[in-house]
Design a protein around this motif. Structure first.
Motif, PDB file in Angstrom:
ATOM      1  N   ASN A 106       0.864  -1.175   0.000  1.00 46.32           N
ATOM      2  CA  ASN A 106       0.000   0.000   0.000  1.00 46.32           C
ATOM      3  C   ASN A 106       0.904   1.229   0.000  1.00 46.32           C
ATOM      4  O   ASN A 106       1.398   1.657   1.040  1.00 46.32           O
ATOM      5  CB  ASN A 106      -0.915  -0.015   1.231  1.00 46.32           C
ATOM      6  CG  ASN A 106      -1.729   1.252   1.346  1.00 46.32           C
ATOM      7  OD1 ASN A 106      -2.077   1.869   0.352  1.00 46.32           O
ATOM      8  ND2 ASN A 106      -2.019   1.652   2.577  1.00 46.32           N
TER       9      ASN A 106
ATOM     10  N   GLN B   1      -6.101   1.410   2.117  1.00 48.34           N
ATOM     11  CA  GLN B   1      -5.603   0.710   3.306  1.00 48.34           C
ATOM     12  C   GLN B   1      -6.733   0.011   4.056  1.00 48.34           C
ATOM     13  O   GLN B   1      -6.576  -1.143   4.481  1.00 48.34           O
ATOM     14  CB  GLN B   1      -4.902   1.692   4.256  1.00 48.34           C
ATOM     15  CG  GLN B   1      -4.397   1.023   5.537  1.00 48.34           C
ATOM     16  CD  GLN B   1      -3.561   1.941   6.401  1.00 48.34           C
ATOM     17  OE1 GLN B   1      -2.986   2.911   5.914  1.00 48.34           O
ATOM     18  NE2 GLN B   1      -3.464   1.643   7.692  1.00 48.34           N
ATOM     19  N   PHE B   2      -7.857   0.666   4.198  1.00 47.81           N
ATOM     20  CA  PHE B   2      -9.003   0.077   4.898  1.00 47.81           C
ATOM     21  C   PHE B   2      -9.476  -1.186   4.185  1.00 47.81           C
ATOM     22  O   PHE B   2      -9.739  -2.219   4.817  1.00 47.81           O
ATOM     23  CB  PHE B   2     -10.134   1.104   4.982  1.00 47.81           C
ATOM     24  CG  PHE B   2     -11.407   0.564   5.542  1.00 47.81           C
ATOM     25  CD1 PHE B   2     -11.563   0.366   6.917  1.00 47.81           C
ATOM     26  CD2 PHE B   2     -12.473   0.241   4.708  1.00 47.81           C
ATOM     27  CE1 PHE B   2     -12.748  -0.137   7.441  1.00 47.81           C
ATOM     28  CE2 PHE B   2     -13.656  -0.267   5.218  1.00 47.81           C
ATOM     29  CZ  PHE B   2     -13.791  -0.454   6.591  1.00 47.81           C
TER      30      PHE B   2
ATOM     31  N   LEU C 147      -7.753  -3.136   2.092  1.00 50.99           N
ATOM     32  CA  LEU C 147      -6.733  -4.177   2.180  1.00 50.99           C
ATOM     33  C   LEU C 147      -6.711  -4.832   3.560  1.00 50.99           C
ATOM     34  O   LEU C 147      -6.597  -6.059   3.679  1.00 50.99           O
ATOM     35  CB  LEU C 147      -5.364  -3.596   1.862  1.00 50.99           C
ATOM     36  CG  LEU C 147      -5.116  -3.186   0.408  1.00 50.99           C
ATOM     37  CD1 LEU C 147      -3.768  -2.483   0.270  1.00 50.99           C
ATOM     38  CD2 LEU C 147      -5.184  -4.388  -0.518  1.00 50.99           C
ATOM     39  N   ASP C 148      -6.835  -4.037   4.590  1.00 50.09           N
ATOM     40  CA  ASP C 148      -6.811  -4.580   5.950  1.00 50.09           C
ATOM     41  C   ASP C 148      -7.962  -5.544   6.191  1.00 50.09           C
ATOM     42  O   ASP C 148      -7.817  -6.539   6.923  1.00 50.09           O
ATOM     43  CB  ASP C 148      -6.844  -3.441   6.979  1.00 50.09           C
ATOM     44  CG  ASP C 148      -5.513  -2.697   7.057  1.00 50.09           C
ATOM     45  OD1 ASP C 148      -4.509  -3.245   6.577  1.00 50.09           O
ATOM     46  OD2 ASP C 148      -5.493  -1.573   7.590  1.00 50.09           O
ATOM     47  N   ASN C 149      -9.100  -5.289   5.593  1.00 50.27           N
ATOM     48  CA  ASN C 149     -10.247  -6.204   5.722  1.00 50.27           C
ATOM     49  C   ASN C 149      -9.973  -7.538   5.045  1.00 50.27           C
ATOM     50  O   ASN C 149     -10.385  -8.596   5.539  1.00 50.27           O
ATOM     51  CB  ASN C 149     -11.509  -5.563   5.140  1.00 50.27           C
ATOM     52  CG  ASN C 149     -12.125  -4.543   6.077  1.00 50.27           C
ATOM     53  OD1 ASN C 149     -11.961  -4.630   7.294  1.00 50.27           O
ATOM     54  ND2 ASN C 149     -12.823  -3.558   5.524  1.00 50.27           N
ATOM     55  N   TYR C 150      -9.282  -7.507   3.913  1.00 54.39           N
ATOM     56  CA  TYR C 150      -8.941  -8.760   3.230  1.00 54.39           C
ATOM     57  C   TYR C 150      -7.935  -9.561   4.047  1.00 54.39           C
ATOM     58  O   TYR C 150      -8.001 -10.792   4.088  1.00 54.39           O
ATOM     59  CB  TYR C 150      -8.374  -8.470   1.831  1.00 54.39           C
ATOM     60  CG  TYR C 150      -9.438  -8.294   0.772  1.00 54.39           C
ATOM     61  CD1 TYR C 150      -9.984  -9.384   0.113  1.00 54.39           C
ATOM     62  CD2 TYR C 150      -9.901  -7.028   0.432  1.00 54.39           C
ATOM     63  CE1 TYR C 150     -10.959  -9.235  -0.864  1.00 54.39           C
ATOM     64  CE2 TYR C 150     -10.878  -6.856  -0.540  1.00 54.39           C
ATOM     65  CZ  TYR C 150     -11.400  -7.963  -1.186  1.00 54.39           C
ATOM     66  OH  TYR C 150     -12.373  -7.797  -2.128  1.00 54.39           O
ATOM     67  N   VAL C 151      -6.999  -8.875   4.666  1.00 53.54           N
ATOM     68  CA  VAL C 151      -5.998  -9.555   5.495  1.00 53.54           C
ATOM     69  C   VAL C 151      -6.678 -10.325   6.637  1.00 53.54           C
ATOM     70  O   VAL C 151      -6.244 -11.432   7.002  1.00 53.54           O
ATOM     71  CB  VAL C 151      -4.985  -8.538   6.052  1.00 53.54           C
ATOM     72  CG1 VAL C 151      -4.087  -9.195   7.094  1.00 53.54           C
ATOM     73  CG2 VAL C 151      -4.142  -7.959   4.914  1.00 53.54           C
ATOM     74  N   LYS C 152      -7.743  -9.786   7.183  1.00 48.15           N
ATOM     75  CA  LYS C 152      -8.462 -10.443   8.278  1.00 48.15           C
ATOM     76  C   LYS C 152      -9.089 -11.763   7.824  1.00 48.15           C
ATOM     77  O   LYS C 152      -9.172 -12.722   8.594  1.00 48.15           O
ATOM     78  CB  LYS C 152      -9.561  -9.526   8.816  1.00 48.15           C
ATOM     79  CG  LYS C 152      -9.048  -8.275   9.508  1.00 48.15           C
ATOM     80  CD  LYS C 152     -10.217  -7.385   9.930  1.00 48.15           C
ATOM     81  CE  LYS C 152      -9.722  -6.077  10.536  1.00 48.15           C
ATOM     82  NZ  LYS C 152     -10.850  -5.173  10.877  1.00 48.15           N
TER      83      LYS C 152
ATOM     84  N   GLU D 169      -0.867 -10.595   2.436  1.00 50.29           N
ATOM     85  CA  GLU D 169      -0.072  -9.765   3.331  1.00 50.29           C
ATOM     86  C   GLU D 169       0.033  -8.362   2.749  1.00 50.29           C
ATOM     87  O   GLU D 169       0.205  -8.194   1.530  1.00 50.29           O
ATOM     88  CB  GLU D 169       1.328 -10.348   3.526  1.00 50.29           C
ATOM     89  CG  GLU D 169       2.186  -9.548   4.481  1.00 50.29           C
ATOM     90  CD  GLU D 169       3.489 -10.232   4.825  1.00 50.29           C
ATOM     91  OE1 GLU D 169       4.305  -9.630   5.548  1.00 50.29           O
ATOM     92  OE2 GLU D 169       3.700 -11.375   4.361  1.00 50.29           O
ATOM     93  N   VAL D 170      -0.097  -7.369   3.596  1.00 47.34           N
ATOM     94  CA  VAL D 170      -0.032  -5.976   3.153  1.00 47.34           C
ATOM     95  C   VAL D 170       1.150  -5.278   3.813  1.00 47.34           C
ATOM     96  O   VAL D 170       1.365  -5.403   5.021  1.00 47.34           O
ATOM     97  CB  VAL D 170      -1.338  -5.225   3.487  1.00 47.34           C
ATOM     98  CG1 VAL D 170      -1.204  -3.746   3.104  1.00 47.34           C
ATOM     99  CG2 VAL D 170      -2.511  -5.846   2.751  1.00 47.34           C
TER     100      VAL D 170
ATOM    101  N   HIS E  75       2.489  -1.576   4.444  1.00 43.58           N
ATOM    102  CA  HIS E  75       2.097  -0.170   4.386  1.00 43.58           C
ATOM    103  C   HIS E  75       3.341   0.709   4.280  1.00 43.58           C
ATOM    104  O   HIS E  75       4.193   0.711   5.171  1.00 43.58           O
ATOM    105  CB  HIS E  75       1.281   0.210   5.628  1.00 43.58           C
ATOM    106  CG  HIS E  75      -0.032  -0.490   5.700  1.00 43.58           C
ATOM    107  ND1 HIS E  75      -1.022  -0.305   4.755  1.00 43.58           N
ATOM    108  CD2 HIS E  75      -0.530  -1.387   6.597  1.00 43.58           C
ATOM    109  CE1 HIS E  75      -2.076  -1.055   5.068  1.00 43.58           C
ATOM    110  NE2 HIS E  75      -1.797  -1.724   6.182  1.00 43.58           N
TER     111      HIS E  75
END
Length: 371
Positions: free
Chosen positions: A73, A81-82, A84-89, A95-96, A98
């Motif tokens: 990101n 970012q929001f 991507l973070d949801n997909y990581v969960k 993996e993201v 930042h």
């Protein structure tokens, strides 16, 4: 002078027909048992509108082995970012990274991709862009080329297409025409260029050539400059994946202004190619291609002024050669060829190639998304 122009275009025609025969003679060899683990890398900057489509296509890939998705990101100021973070969960293999700052002396995208490569667990790396949609068999198709242990780099077709864009057929023709030249040259073991929207390489080979060292300062060039390093510094093969399943679709520019800005960005590195490690064929063909287009532009101008049919011959020879190459390439990757749009584009294409070649070193451009 006109006969010298015709002679130069005859040479151009011979080259393109020779390159085209390399596509015709290419034999696809698919091995459904070859499923190594791979890493997919993406750099995303302000892609809130497109990142979902990319991730859905990557998550749903028809691939029978483990793979990871690493997304950088890159300084996004929107909702990237929001999202991507949801997909990581929900997905442990995503993996993201930042990124908030880019070190001095580095292009933004190269630094972001470099962090992804450093993180990658597996030796085969596939790369695409955050606004792209790969075919659901993309991984399987691209990775199959690495079954040959001599292959270190793979390039794939990446047409720009969006049915809601009124000029989408022209953008598709323009993008695939570039792929056709790159693909045909690779079929003849000549290395010209590739697109970062669709390519893959071996991680160890990347480190063997010291990665982006020497080209890290350029804002663009994570694709064409990198493939040149692979070609000049390694003995490994650089190949093109002609399988239709290898296609990665990307949105075309939203406007003609964006299109020309993109082309100026590409052309801005023209003189830099000769300061870097590039293949002999690339160094020779780049000015030759410009001369061919310049001859066609001057011929069209003189034809309109004098109405002497002889001045139209170079343009007609180039149009036939380009049609021959592009139509064969389209057929090979099972894509529809738009003849009417091709004929119209063939008039404007030499004009904008010549104009950009002259002006690009002196025009400031904006990076994608005002990077």
């Amino acid at each position: 002078m006109i006969y010298l122009s015709i002679l130069i275009l005859a040479f151009y025609m011979i080259i393109l027909i020779w390159l085209s025969s390399g596509i015709v003679n290419y034999k696809k060899q698919m091995d459904d048992t070859f499923h190594p683990r791979i890493s997919i890398i993406v750099s995303a900057h302000n892609e809130e509108k497109k990142i979902d489509d990319l991730l859905i296509s990557l998550i749903n890939q028809n691939y029978d082995s483990k793979y990871e998705i690493i997304i950088a990101n890159d300084r996004s100021s929107d909702k990237t970012q929001f999202i991507l973070d949801n997909y990581v969960k929900d997905y442990s293999y995503i993996e993201v990274i930042h990124i908030t700052d880019t070190p001095i002396g580095w292009g933004h995208k190269k630094w972001a991709l470099n962090q992804c490569i450093e993180k990658a667990q597996y030796d085969i790396i596939l790369q695409t862009d955050a606004d792209c949609i790969p075919n659901l068999n993309w991984i399987k198709s691209m990775v199959n080329n690495f079954k040959n242990p001599d292959v270190s780099f793979v390039s794939g077709p990446a047409p720009m297409y969006n049915k809601n864009n009124k000029l989408t057929k022209y953008y598709k023709l323009d993008s695939l025409a570039q792929d056709a030249l790159s693909a045909s040259s690779l079929s003849r073991n000549l290395v010209f260029s590739c697109t970062g929207r669709n390519m893959g390489f071996l991680k160890q080979a990347f480190f063997d050539i010291n990665g982006y060292e020497g080209i890290q300062q350029y804002q663009s060039g994570d694709d064409d400059l990198l493939i040149q390093k692979f070609a000049t510094l390694l003995e490994g093969q650089v190949v093109f994946s002609f399988d239709a399943n290898s296609i990665v679709i990307s949105d075309p520019p939203s406007s003609l202004k964006s299109f020309f800005n993109q082309r100026i960005r590409y052309a801005s590195k023209g003189f830099e190619y000769y300061k870097l490690n590039t293949t002999t064929e690339f160094r020779l063909f780049l000015p030759f291609l410009y001369i061919v287009n310049l001859i066609c532009v001057l011929g069209l101008i003189l034809f309109v002024q004098i109405m002497d049919i002889r001045y139209l011959i170079p343009y007609l020879m180039k149009t036939f050669s380009d049609y021959w190459l592009c139509s064969i390439f389209y057929h090979k990757i099972n894509e529809q060829f738009f003849i009417k749009e091709f004929l119209l584009l063939s008039v404007f294409h030499p004009i904008y190639i010549v104009s950009l070649g002259i002006s690009s070193p002196f025009i400031n451009y904006n990076w994608k998304n005002n990077d």
